[in-house]
Design a protein around this motif. Sequence first.
Motif, mmCIF file in Angstrom:
data_model
loop_
_atom_site.group_PDB
_atom_site.id
_atom_site.type_symbol
_atom_site.label_atom_id
_atom_site.label_comp_id
_atom_site.label_asym_id
_atom_site.label_seq_id
_atom_site.Cartn_x
_atom_site.Cartn_y
_atom_site.Cartn_z
ATOM 1 N N ASN A 191 55.578 9.953 -29.027
ATOM 2 C CA ASN A 191 54.174 10.552 -29.817
ATOM 3 C C ASN A 191 53.708 11.811 -29.291
ATOM 4 N N PHE A 192 54.599 12.480 -28.469
ATOM 5 C CA PHE A 192 54.173 13.824 -28.000
ATOM 6 C C PHE A 192 53.904 14.859 -29.181
ATOM 7 N N VAL A 193 54.761 14.775 -30.225
ATOM 8 C CA VAL A 193 54.416 15.662 -31.352
ATOM 9 C C VAL A 193 53.197 15.480 -31.955
ATOM 10 N N LYS A 194 52.653 14.249 -32.203
ATOM 11 C CA LYS A 194 51.612 14.173 -32.879
ATOM 12 C C LYS A 194 50.437 14.092 -31.997
ATOM 13 N N TYR A 195 50.439 13.600 -30.773
ATOM 14 C CA TYR A 195 49.091 13.333 -29.706
ATOM 15 C C TYR A 195 49.410 13.848 -28.522
ATOM 16 N N LYS A 196 48.401 15.035 -28.151
ATOM 17 C CA LYS A 196 48.601 15.482 -27.013
ATOM 18 C C LYS A 196 47.393 15.555 -26.063
ATOM 19 N N VAL A 247 60.623 30.759 -34.210
ATOM 20 C CA VAL A 247 59.557 30.206 -33.378
ATOM 21 C C VAL A 247 58.343 29.437 -34.390
ATOM 22 N N LYS A 248 58.361 29.708 -35.445
ATOM 23 C CA LYS A 248 57.136 28.990 -36.332
ATOM 24 C C LYS A 248 57.966 27.741 -36.497
ATOM 25 N N GLU A 249 59.024 27.645 -36.754
ATOM 26 C CA GLU A 249 59.701 26.271 -37.148
ATOM 27 C C GLU A 249 59.743 25.280 -36.004
ATOM 28 N N ILE A 250 59.988 26.190 -34.729
ATOM 29 C CA ILE A 250 59.904 25.222 -33.586
ATOM 30 C C ILE A 250 58.451 24.808 -33.313
ATOM 31 N N ALA A 251 57.474 25.459 -33.270
ATOM 32 C CA ALA A 251 56.254 25.176 -33.252
ATOM 33 C C ALA A 251 55.844 24.030 -34.076
ATOM 34 N N TYR A 256 52.818 21.837 -33.492
ATOM 35 C CA TYR A 256 51.658 22.905 -33.587
ATOM 36 C C TYR A 256 51.674 23.630 -34.898
ATOM 37 N N GLU A 257 50.518 23.698 -35.716
ATOM 38 C CA GLU A 257 50.728 24.238 -37.059
ATOM 39 C C GLU A 257 50.445 25.588 -36.880
ATOM 40 N N ASP A 258 49.568 25.864 -35.784
ATOM 41 C CA ASP A 258 49.532 27.769 -35.452
ATOM 42 C C ASP A 258 50.496 27.943 -34.736
ATOM 43 N N HIS A 259 51.721 28.595 -34.936
ATOM 44 C CA HIS A 259 52.687 29.215 -34.018
ATOM 45 C C HIS A 259 52.313 30.230 -32.924
ATOM 46 N N THR A 260 50.946 30.949 -33.319
ATOM 47 C CA THR A 260 50.701 31.842 -32.094
ATOM 48 C C THR A 260 50.239 31.310 -30.911
ATOM 49 N N TYR A 261 49.486 30.224 -31.268
ATOM 50 C CA TYR A 261 49.017 29.320 -30.366
ATOM 51 C C TYR A 261 49.973 28.684 -29.453
#
Length: 283
Positions: A191-196, A247-251, A256-261
Motif C-alpha cells: 500500500n505504500f504508493v497510495k497510503y503514506k 522524474v515526473k513519471e517516477i513521482a 506523488y502527483e506533484d513531482h516538485t514536492y
Amino acid sequence: MKHIPIHKLKDKTKAGMEIGCTYEKGTAEHVKQLGVHRDDHYVFFLIEKGSGSLTVDFSEVNISGPALYYILPGQVHHVLAAENINGWFIAADTMLVPAHYREVFENRIAVQQPYALSDEQHQQLLITAKLLHQHFNSDTEQPFYVQLLHSLLNSFIGLTAAGYCKGSEAAETATRPYQITQQFKKLLKQNFVKYKSPSWYAGQLMISESYLNEALKKTSGSSVTYWINNEVLLEARRLLYFSELNVKEIAHAVGYEDHTYFSRIFKINVGKTPLAFRKNYRK
C-alpha cells in the motif's frame, strides 16, 4: 531500458517452478547474463561451495557455501560475481510458498542475509534439491507428476524456512511487537504508493499510532514514518537507477502527483536531487 524488466515464471514453465544447478552447462553464465531485473516469484539459492556476490535493492550481498539465500518477489537484483560456485537455484511461484513460510522470509525489515548451513542441514537440503531436480526433468506425463513436484518443492522450502527460523530473530517471533512488525511490513509493501500516513497503517492494524511506533522501534530501531519513506524512496531509487522513466513519471509511480514536492522529499532524505542521484550512480 525504459522500465526495470520483470521476469515472469509463467513465461518459462507451466509447473509453477523451475530448478537448475551450476553443474549444467551454461547455467552459471546464463545467470550472469540476466542483468538487472525483478522476478514475480521467489528465488532460492543453495550454495554448496565457492563464493559469489550480488546486489539486492542497493545492498551488496556476499555468499560463501555451504549457505542458503533467497530473493523476494519484486526485489531488484543482479549477480556481480559467481566464481567457482557449485550450487542450485529454485524459482517458485508465490502461490506455492505456504503463508507460514512466507512470513519467515518476508518478516525482515532490512535486506535478508545468507544463512550458513551446518553439515546436517547442507546434506538434507542437497538431497532434497537433487530429488526435486531429478523429478522436474523426468517424464511430465507420469502419474502425479505435478503433485510430487510440488511436494518436493514444499519440502525444500520448509527446510529453508526452518533454517532461517534458527537465526537470531527466532526468539522474537512470538512477541507482540515482532508480530506487529511483520504485519506492518506486509501492509506497507502492498500500500505504500497510495497510503503514506502512519495513522492509516495503525488503523489497519487496529492499534494506536504510538503503539505501532513503539513496536517498530523495539524491533527495528526506527519509526513508522522512517519505514514508509524508506519503502517509497527505495522504489524511487530503483526506478532512477535502473529505468529510463523521467522524474515526473517516477513521482507518479510512487504515489506523488506533484513531482516538485517528490523531488524535495527525495533530496531531504537522500541528500541529492533525483537527477543528481541518477547521474552520480550511473557513472
